[in-house]
Write a protein that holds these residues in place. Structure first.
Motif, PDB file in Angstrom:
ATOM      1  N   ALA A 834     -28.215  -4.318  20.919  1.00 53.32           N
ATOM      2  CA  ALA A 834     -29.676  -4.494  20.795  1.00 53.32           C
ATOM      3  C   ALA A 834     -30.312  -3.238  20.203  1.00 53.32           C
ATOM      4  CB  ALA A 834     -30.269  -4.801  22.172  1.00 53.32           C
ATOM      5  N   PHE A 835     -29.819  -2.075  20.606  1.00 54.77           N
ATOM      6  CA  PHE A 835     -30.379  -0.829  20.105  1.00 54.77           C
ATOM      7  C   PHE A 835     -30.066  -0.652  18.617  1.00 54.77           C
ATOM      8  CE2 PHE A 835     -30.160   3.925  19.709  1.00 54.77           C
ATOM      9  CZ  PHE A 835     -31.531   4.147  19.830  1.00 54.77           C
ATOM     10  N   TRP A 836     -28.834  -0.953  18.247  1.00 56.91           N
ATOM     11  CA  TRP A 836     -28.432  -0.893  16.830  1.00 56.91           C
ATOM     12  C   TRP A 836     -29.324  -1.814  15.990  1.00 56.91           C
ATOM     13  CZ3 TRP A 836     -24.459   1.621  14.011  1.00 56.91           C
ATOM     14  CH2 TRP A 836     -24.135   1.087  12.762  1.00 56.91           C
ATOM     15  N   ASP A 837     -29.567  -3.027  16.518  1.00 61.99           N
ATOM     16  CA  ASP A 837     -30.422  -3.988  15.797  1.00 61.99           C
ATOM     17  C   ASP A 837     -31.823  -3.422  15.616  1.00 61.99           C
ATOM     18  OD1 ASP A 837     -28.287  -5.715  15.755  1.00 61.99           O
ATOM     19  OD2 ASP A 837     -28.985  -6.943  17.447  1.00 61.99           O
ATOM     20  N   ALA A 838     -32.346  -2.793  16.690  1.00 57.96           N
ATOM     21  CA  ALA A 838     -33.685  -2.226  16.623  1.00 57.96           C
ATOM     22  C   ALA A 838     -33.749  -1.113  15.572  1.00 57.96           C
ATOM     23  CB  ALA A 838     -34.097  -1.689  17.997  1.00 57.96           C
ATOM     24  N   LEU A 839     -32.688  -0.316  15.502  1.00 60.56           N
ATOM     25  CA  LEU A 839     -32.635   0.763  14.512  1.00 60.56           C
ATOM     26  C   LEU A 839     -32.575   0.200  13.095  1.00 60.56           C
ATOM     27  CD1 LEU A 839     -30.099   3.176  16.255  1.00 60.56           C
ATOM     28  CD2 LEU A 839     -32.460   3.757  15.660  1.00 60.56           C
ATOM     29  N   MET A 840     -31.819  -0.857  12.915  1.00 60.93           N
ATOM     30  CA  MET A 840     -31.707  -1.465  11.582  1.00 60.93           C
ATOM     31  C   MET A 840     -33.073  -1.979  11.123  1.00 60.93           C
ATOM     32  SD  MET A 840     -28.624  -1.142  10.395  1.00 60.93           S
ATOM     33  CE  MET A 840     -28.431  -2.301   9.050  1.00 60.93           C
ATOM     34  N   VAL A 841     -33.822  -2.538  12.068  1.00 63.88           N
ATOM     35  CA  VAL A 841     -35.161  -3.037  11.716  1.00 63.88           C
ATOM     36  C   VAL A 841     -36.080  -1.859  11.374  1.00 63.88           C
ATOM     37  CG1 VAL A 841     -37.201  -4.224  12.627  1.00 63.88           C
ATOM     38  CG2 VAL A 841     -34.914  -5.136  13.096  1.00 63.88           C
ATOM     39  N   ALA A 842     -36.037  -0.841  12.257  1.00 65.96           N
ATOM     40  CA  ALA A 842     -36.922   0.307  12.029  1.00 65.96           C
ATOM     41  C   ALA A 842     -36.570   1.024  10.730  1.00 65.96           C
ATOM     42  CB  ALA A 842     -36.805   1.283  13.209  1.00 65.96           C
ATOM     43  N   GLY A 843     -35.271   1.026  10.393  1.00 63.84           N
ATOM     44  CA  GLY A 843     -34.839   1.759   9.205  1.00 63.84           C
ATOM     45  C   GLY A 843     -34.902   0.939   7.933  1.00 63.84           C
ATOM     46  N   ASN A 844     -35.289  -0.297   8.072  1.00 60.81           N
ATOM     47  CA  ASN A 844     -35.236  -1.222   6.938  1.00 60.81           C
ATOM     48  C   ASN A 844     -35.943  -0.678   5.698  1.00 60.81           C
ATOM     49  OD1 ASN A 844     -34.520  -3.623   5.691  1.00 60.81           O
ATOM     50  ND2 ASN A 844     -36.525  -4.541   6.131  1.00 60.81           N
ATOM     51  N   ASP A 845     -37.196  -0.232   5.853  1.00 63.88           N
ATOM     52  CA  ASP A 845     -37.906   0.276   4.673  1.00 63.88           C
ATOM     53  C   ASP A 845     -37.672   1.779   4.452  1.00 63.88           C
ATOM     54  OD1 ASP A 845     -39.248   1.055   6.862  1.00 63.88           O
ATOM     55  OD2 ASP A 845     -41.172   0.120   6.348  1.00 63.88           O
ATOM     56  N   LEU A 846     -36.730   2.336   5.236  1.00 60.12           N
ATOM     57  CA  LEU A 846     -36.380   3.746   5.033  1.00 60.12           C
ATOM     58  C   LEU A 846     -35.019   3.877   4.344  1.00 60.12           C
ATOM     59  CD1 LEU A 846     -37.459   5.012   8.568  1.00 60.12           C
ATOM     60  CD2 LEU A 846     -38.667   5.433   6.412  1.00 60.12           C
ATOM     61  N   GLY A 847     -34.485   2.734   3.911  1.00 62.08           N
ATOM     62  CA  GLY A 847     -33.214   2.746   3.186  1.00 62.08           C
ATOM     63  C   GLY A 847     -31.995   2.836   4.080  1.00 62.08           C
ATOM     64  N   VAL A 848     -32.076   2.282   5.276  1.00 59.82           N
ATOM     65  CA  VAL A 848     -30.958   2.418   6.200  1.00 59.82           C
ATOM     66  C   VAL A 848     -29.730   1.621   5.745  1.00 59.82           C
ATOM     67  CG1 VAL A 848     -31.582   0.499   7.737  1.00 59.82           C
ATOM     68  CG2 VAL A 848     -30.299   2.451   8.640  1.00 59.82           C
ATOM     69  N   MET A 849     -28.589   2.228   5.912  1.00 61.95           N
ATOM     70  CA  MET A 849     -27.311   1.541   5.665  1.00 61.95           C
ATOM     71  C   MET A 849     -26.310   2.049   6.692  1.00 61.95           C
ATOM     72  SD  MET A 849     -26.517   1.810   1.639  1.00 61.95           S
ATOM     73  CE  MET A 849     -27.718   1.356   0.395  1.00 61.95           C
ATOM     74  N   PRO A 850     -25.456   1.164   7.196  1.00 67.68           N
ATOM     75  CA  PRO A 850     -24.373   1.651   8.057  1.00 67.68           C
ATOM     76  C   PRO A 850     -23.342   2.384   7.205  1.00 67.68           C
ATOM     77  CG  PRO A 850     -24.071  -0.676   7.618  1.00 67.68           C
ATOM     78  CD  PRO A 850     -25.368  -0.282   6.944  1.00 67.68           C
ATOM     79  N   TYR A 851     -22.691   3.343   7.770  1.00 71.49           N
ATOM     80  CA  TYR A 851     -21.575   3.957   7.046  1.00 71.49           C
ATOM     81  C   TYR A 851     -20.339   4.060   7.931  1.00 71.49           C
ATOM     82  CZ  TYR A 851     -22.778   8.650   9.039  1.00 71.49           C
ATOM     83  OH  TYR A 851     -23.036   9.720   9.851  1.00 71.49           O
ATOM     84  N   GLY A 852     -19.214   4.153   7.253  1.00 70.71           N
ATOM     85  CA  GLY A 852     -17.941   4.123   7.961  1.00 70.71           C
ATOM     86  C   GLY A 852     -17.283   5.486   8.042  1.00 70.71           C
ATOM     87  N   THR A 853     -16.038   5.487   8.496  1.00 73.98           N
ATOM     88  CA  THR A 853     -15.345   6.741   8.765  1.00 73.98           C
ATOM     89  C   THR A 853     -15.027   7.531   7.497  1.00 73.98           C
ATOM     90  OG1 THR A 853     -13.301   5.447   8.805  1.00 73.98           O
ATOM     91  CG2 THR A 853     -14.277   5.999  10.926  1.00 73.98           C
ATOM     92  N   GLU A 854     -14.826   6.848   6.365  1.00 67.67           N
ATOM     93  CA  GLU A 854     -14.494   7.598   5.160  1.00 67.67           C
ATOM     94  C   GLU A 854     -15.710   8.384   4.672  1.00 67.67           C
ATOM     95  OE1 GLU A 854     -11.750   8.337   4.169  1.00 67.67           O
ATOM     96  OE2 GLU A 854     -11.776   8.856   2.059  1.00 67.67           O
TER      97      GLU A 854
END
Lengths: 1005, 193
Positions: A834-854
């Motif tokens: 739920a927290f991750w989802d909230a962050l994705m919404v909040a970051g939506n217009d800030l250019g949020v993207m998940p990133y991986g280990t590489e």
């Protein structure tokens, strides 16, 4: 010919005929048959070809000792090679084919080897294939691989399931013959919890075939009554189709249960591996009959005498119309008598002994009109794919033929060997019994348990007792003794049953027949049927100096086949002893190792296959990563997203995009896998000062500090950020792979060395979902969620605070492994998604993207941050990595300090960490070595460094790397050569390892 | 805060020799300290209304409980939403004594294994003597389930409560399903037919 006769067949259900196939031929048998008995009932005498000479081979035995009758069983995902026909219960639709022949069983090209046998003596492989050396790999081995080998390897994934089962008991009885059952009854009556394992589907072992009466009752009925009594006892578990496979230390036993082999359409697992802990083990494993060594003793139709009797009584199968019996003991007379009583012909009993008077069995045979020839032996068996006759000679001579008997079967008995395997697995010693010409368990030298007392007791025939009355008394006494040592007491009225005694004449040891057999005969006299080892081979081995039994075994391959020498062992030893003019006990035995009889690989694996082959650890966000196209990377048992490639995007491109986006906008990383260990107590600071190289006790509550941990040998083992929660409490972050091992490391020191420290630890790794919010927009994103002041003033770099964000209770760490403005936020695992989802919404217009280990790796490499497992490999100390700033000079001690002062550790020529930059912007190959001047003593080029991390940096638009280099930090600007495995030589300049934002302005905003 | 999510979405296996059910999260608190001290007895009484469990034992009182974990460690059970209050209560009772109490509720997954063959199912995966005479109500085993750590105790009758780490909840569920597959009852620990 071998055939089914009208009478007999006590194990058959003749009302249920079943059909099966052998080499594509449709045949019929009955429910209750083994594959072997059914093949014999259909006159299939020839069942396989031998391993080396491709000689025709038939069924020799009726149990697990069978060396020849191995078949490929089943098809497709239920195909299995090397299945013993004698231990395979027949079922409707069984498909089998013979092995080790080409092109067909009847006509085998490889049989030409038998004409070459003079050129294939013992040790042939070692003698022949050694020269020229390269020929082994390229010529000899491929040819041998093609011509040797038993069954085919399965091609399909196994279609069955398997399982383990843990059981516990006071007394484990292995073997369900009369000895095992009587031992079980005795132990159970004394109150012990008893498990009885029987490898076949039937109780009673040999007794119902061999006959006798117990307390006036026929032994078969006695067995039935005993089983009935045992099955009503609460403290007894009876299991058929479970073989005692191995005995291990501390009363641990593996039992191999075959649940559905006889009924493959039944639901449930095919095999179950019983993992049993027993207070004491009784091995009532019976005995195995020995073949006699005479020329042609491997021709189909030559069988063990007792097995001929088994087939007759148990399965109603006559192995031949005319059977010559050859023996050195009384037991084979029972076979002659049984055959004659069944209306079959026994032209003669060839008895190698010369006895002053007839024993009861001999007299009975003679009464039936059987011709008994004392002092006689088999000179040679005639025939090819089946026996056609026997040439008789005098045992004491050299094989001059006195008489010839046409016949179609030979029943041989060279005496009996107790099955001592399970007794011996854990070191039980054997003693040579001269009267019985056999090794029997040495009761004074049993395998010893942790208490110094024996934990295995042999009973009945396995202990070397063969008369029914002796067997019952021994089993009763053995179990009584076992129960007593375990603290149980047998009621006074529980006594041993008594059997009628039948005196037998003593056996005469016969290891070669005739005694003076010439080379020609010896070359056709087989000891080990499966590996084609002949008397002549063992003699040659002895002649060539292989006089140790273990050497002779390996040189000749005697007893090394899948039957592990059950038939050949003693005959081989005796032959070796004979060749050396030594006593058999002086030669000794080879080592008995588990399993007693091959068990399936599936049973060993148990449930561990497919989805549950290994546990996969999943973070609270695992499902989200999967849904969003994560490319997985295994990290320990965890799966972490390596990158999130979008549709049409390569993984490399995705990584580049994630790096650029995180540096320029906003990235989010699932950091839940990082270890989190609470360390609490009045001595917590002091404890951490000992664990970390730097000072932790001086850390103020609310602050974080990066720390390094070394082993006591000084090598870097882990790193991470430590947060001080309050005066007495710290939270230590570890690497992903280090959470459990570092927790254990802490506990080990607390429990063994620093037991006086008042410190408690708790591994709370999985309590939290931890999310890194990284990039120039990180603060803005979190502020949109609201609830905490995250300004530079309120929460500076390397500080932490508790609070709520967007209504989520959380702990925010302002730490950075990327060099960007970065927060790591821990919430309860159950809130993670739920927290991750909230962050994705909040970051939506800030250019949020998940990133991986590489992406994480590239971000840290650009900043010159080391990674445990990349820059370290168990041989690297912090000083090698230029981490001297994180090593306290004020502390008297920390784990690794003393080690780091050793000369080798303080050696200035240790390779040190530097940055590496290719001269052409390309990316260095991972793990590449830098080469220096000259060569070492092995003629290899000298190495002066190696690459530890290497990436293409999209931020800098070129390849960047870190490496350990000889005198590296003093050689800034120098260009080194790195030959790659692709034939190219890469050139890279030594530079500072911090490639990006050296002053740390970006993370400090 | 949103509703706490367990490690797996609803997971229930029936039709085999035992039923396997994923349970809703429960409150779990890891407690370390001197188990014999008076402050510990007092804290247990106040927090869960129970006394100190014997070695390898668990005491249950409604939705609260306390399990022995090691000579200096206990696991307290309580309703999921009462963890912080319970920890506060414990902390108060512990006073200045050297102790540790941490919330581990979210670090775990909880299963129920029930049915006539539940003992046999567990014995396929855990090296534990599960005979009814040896493993009795009120006992807990900290052991392994195939390749991962787990702990279990008898809820009532032939129903077991099993706790494992959250990250391996799916692995444990898959294991239990295989161990409970139809036709696989060893009928060793369960009553003779």
């Amino acid at each position: 010919m071998s055939t089914r006769i009208a009478t007999g067949g006590r194990l058959l259900n003749k009302s249920n005929a079943v059909s099966f196939s052998f080499n594509g031929k449709q045949l019929r048998g009955f429910e209750g048959d083994t594959l072997a008995s059914a093949l014999l009932a259909n006159d299939q005498m020839l069942v396989g070809r031998s391993f080396k000479y491709h000689r025709p081979r038939g069924i020799v035995a009726a149990g697990p000792e069978e060396p020849n009758a191995l078949v490929n069983l089943g098809q497709g995902d239920r195909f299995e090679p090397n299945q013993r026909a004698t231990t395979t219960e027949l079922f409707d639709g069984l498909q089998s084919e013979s092995q080790n022949h080409w092109p067909s069983l009847e006509f085998d090209v490889g049989a030409i080897n038998k004409h070459l046998s003079r050129f294939l003596p013992a040790g042939f492989y070692y003698k022949m294939f050694i020269h020229p050396r390269p020929f082994w790999k390229h010529v000899y081995e491929p040819i041998i691989r093609h011509s040797a080998g038993l069954g085919k390897a399965p091609k399909d994934l196994d279609g069955d399931t398997y399982e383990h089962f843990h059981a516990f008991c006071d007394v484990l009885v292995i073997g369900g013959g009369v000895a095992g059952l009587e031992a079980a009854r005795t132990a159970a009556l004394s109150g012990a919890k008893v498990i009885v394992l029987e490898q076949t589907a039937h109780w009673g072992g040999r007794a119902p075939v061999d006959g006798g009466t117990v307390d006036g009752t026929p032994v078969g009925a006695f067995v039935d009554t005993l089983v009935e009594e045992l099955s009503t006892m609460e403290n007894v578990t009876l299991r058929t189709r479970v073989m005692g496979a191995g005995v291990y230390d501390h009363g641990y036993v593996l039992g191999y249960e075959r649940l559905t082999d006889h009924a493959p359409k039944t639901a449930g697992p095919r095999h179950r591996l019983w993992r049993i802990r027993a207070g004491h083990i009784v091995t009532a494993t019976g005995a195995i009959e020995r073949p006699l060594s005479f020329s042609g003793n491997d021709i189909p139709g030559v069988m063990l005498a007792a097995s001929v009797r088994d087939y007759l009584v148990n399965y109603g199968v006559s192995v031949g119309d005319r059977t010559v019996v050859v023996t050195n003991n009384d037991d084979a007379y029972r076979t002659a008598i049984a055959l004659t009583e069944a209306g079959l012909t026994v032209p003669a009993i060839l008895d190698a002994r010369v006895l002053p008077q007839d024993s009861a069995l001999m007299a009975r045979a003679k009464d039936l009109g059987i011709r008994v020839m004392m002092g006689h032996a088999v000179a040679r068996v005639t025939g090819g794919k089946r026996v056609t006759g026997v040439e008789v000679c005098s045992q004491s001579g050299e094989g001059a033929v006195l008489e010839t008997f046409p016949c179609d079967a030979v029943a041989m008995s060279g005496g009996w060997s107790p099955v001592v395997h399970l007794w011996s697995h854990c070191g039980g010693k054997l003693t040579w019994d001269t009267a019985g010409a056999m090794f029997r368990p040495d009761v004074n030298n049993p395998p010893l348990g942790a208490d110094g007392h024996g934990f295995v007791t042999a009973a009945g025939a396995a202990a070397g007792f063969f008369a029914l009355d002796d067997i019952l008394h021994d089993a009763h006494a053995a179990a009584d003794g076992v129960a007593t040592t375990l603290g149980f007491k047998l009621p006074a009225d529980a006594v041993s049953p008594n059997a009628d005694r039948q005196e037998e004449a003593p056996l005469a040891p016969v290891w070669m027949m005739p005694q003076g057999a010439n080379v020609k005969l010896r070359e056709k006299t087989f000891l080990d049927y499966q590996n084609d080892v002949k008397v002549s081979d063992v003699r040659l081995a002895a002649q060539e100096g292989f006089v140790s039994v273990e050497h002779a075994k390996r040189y000749t391959t005697l007893g090394m086949a899948t039957d592990q020498g059950k038939l050949s062992n003693i005959n081989g030893l005796a032959t070796l002893a004979g060749a050396m003019d030594a006593d058999i006990p002086a030669v000794g035995t080879t080592t008995f190792r588990p399993p007693y009889h091959p068990i399936s690989m599936g049973s060993i694996a148990g449930e561990a296959r497919g989805d549950v082959f290994q546990p996969i650890r999943r973070t609270p966000l695992h499902d989200w990563h999967e849904t969003n196209g994560a490319d997985w990377e295994p990290v320990g048992h965890w799966r972490r997203p390596y990158a999130y490639p979008r549709k049409g995007e390569s993984t490399h491109d995705a990584v580049m995009r994630e790096v650029t986006n995180t540096r320029s906008k906003l990235g989010m990383l699932d950091a839940s896998t990082l270890g989190k260990i609470i360390v609490k107590g009045p001595d917590a600071g002091r404890f951490l000062d000992m664990l970390y190289t730097n000072m932790m006790s001086s850390l103020k509550p609310g602050k974080c500090r990066y720390g390094l941990m070394c082993s006591e040998n000084g090598f870097l083992i882990d790193d991470g950020v430590v947060a001080r929660i309050d005066e007495e409490t710290f939270l230590c972050h570890t690497t992903t792979g280090g959470a459990e091992s570092i927790h254990q490391h802490m506990e080990e020191w607390l429990q063994t060395e620093w037991w006086d420290f008042n410190v408690y630890t708790a591994n709370v790794t999985e309590q939290y979902a931890q999310i890194a919010v990284v990039g120039p927009n990180a603060r803005t994103c979190l502020e949109k969620l609201g609830g905490m002041d995250l300004s530079k003033e309120a929460l500076a770099f390397m500080e932490w605070a508790d609070g709520t964000l967007g209504g989520f209770k959380c702990r925010v760490y302002r730490i950075s492994f990327s060099g960007e403005l970065s927060y790591e936020i821990a919430v309860d695992a159950g809130q993670g998604q739920a927290f991750w989802d909230a962050l994705m919404v909040a970051g939506n217009d800030l250019g949020v993207m998940p990133y991986g280990t590489e992406c994480l790796h590239i971000l840290r490499a650009e900043k010159g941050f080391i990674m445990i497992g990349d820059e370290t490999d168990g041989t690297v100390i912090p000083q090698d990595l230029g981490l001297n700033w994180a090593i306290s000079k004020k502390k008297d001690d920390y784990l690794g300090k003393r080690a780091q002062q050793r000369t080798h550790m303080a050696d200035p020529t240790r390779w040190k960490l530097v940055g590496l930059e290719t001269t052409d912007g390309s990316t260095l190959p991972d793990g590449a070595y830098a080469v220096g001047e000259g060569e070492n003593e092995n003629g290899q080029r000298n190495m002066i460094g190696r690459v530890t991390s290497t990436y293409h940096s999209p931020t800098l638009g070129k390849g960047i790397a870190m490496g350990l280099v000889l005198n590296g930090p003093d050689r800034m600007g120098e260009v080194l050569d790195f030959p790659g495995t692709d034939g190219k030589t890469y050139q890279a300049k030594i530079v500072d390892p911090v490639f990006y934002d050296k002053e740390g302005a970006k993370q400090n905003v | 805060m949103s509703e706490a999510v367990s490690a797996l979405k609803a997971a229930e296996f029936t039709g085999g020799i035992a039923e396997v059910t994923l349970m809703d999260p429960i409150g779990m608190i890891s407690v370390r300290g001197d188990l014999t001290a008076a402050y510990m007895k007092k804290a247990l009484k106040k927090a869960v209304g129970l006394g100190l469990p014997d070695t390898r034992s668990v005491q249950i009182n409604g939705d609260r409980g306390v399990a022995w974990m090691s000579p200096d460690e206990l696991l307290l059970l309580c309703p999921y939403d009462q963890v912080s209050d319970t920890i506060d209560m414990l902390t108060k009772c512990f006073g200045s004594n050297h102790t540790l109490a941490v919330n581990v509720s979210d670090a775990r997954a909880v299963f129920r294994i029930s049915g006539a063959h539940s003992r046999d199912v567990l014995a396929k995966l855990a090296p534990v003597d599960l005979s009814p005479a040896t493993f009795t109500p009120g006992m807990i085993r900290r052991t392994r389930l195939a390749q991962v750590p787990a702990a279990f105790w008898i809820e009532e009758g032939d129903s077991f409560r099993l706790v494992c780490f959250r990250s391996v909840a799916l692995y444990v569920y898959d294991l239990l399903k295989i161990a409970a597959q139809p036709g696989s009852a060893p009928v060793f620990y369960s009553a003779k037919p």
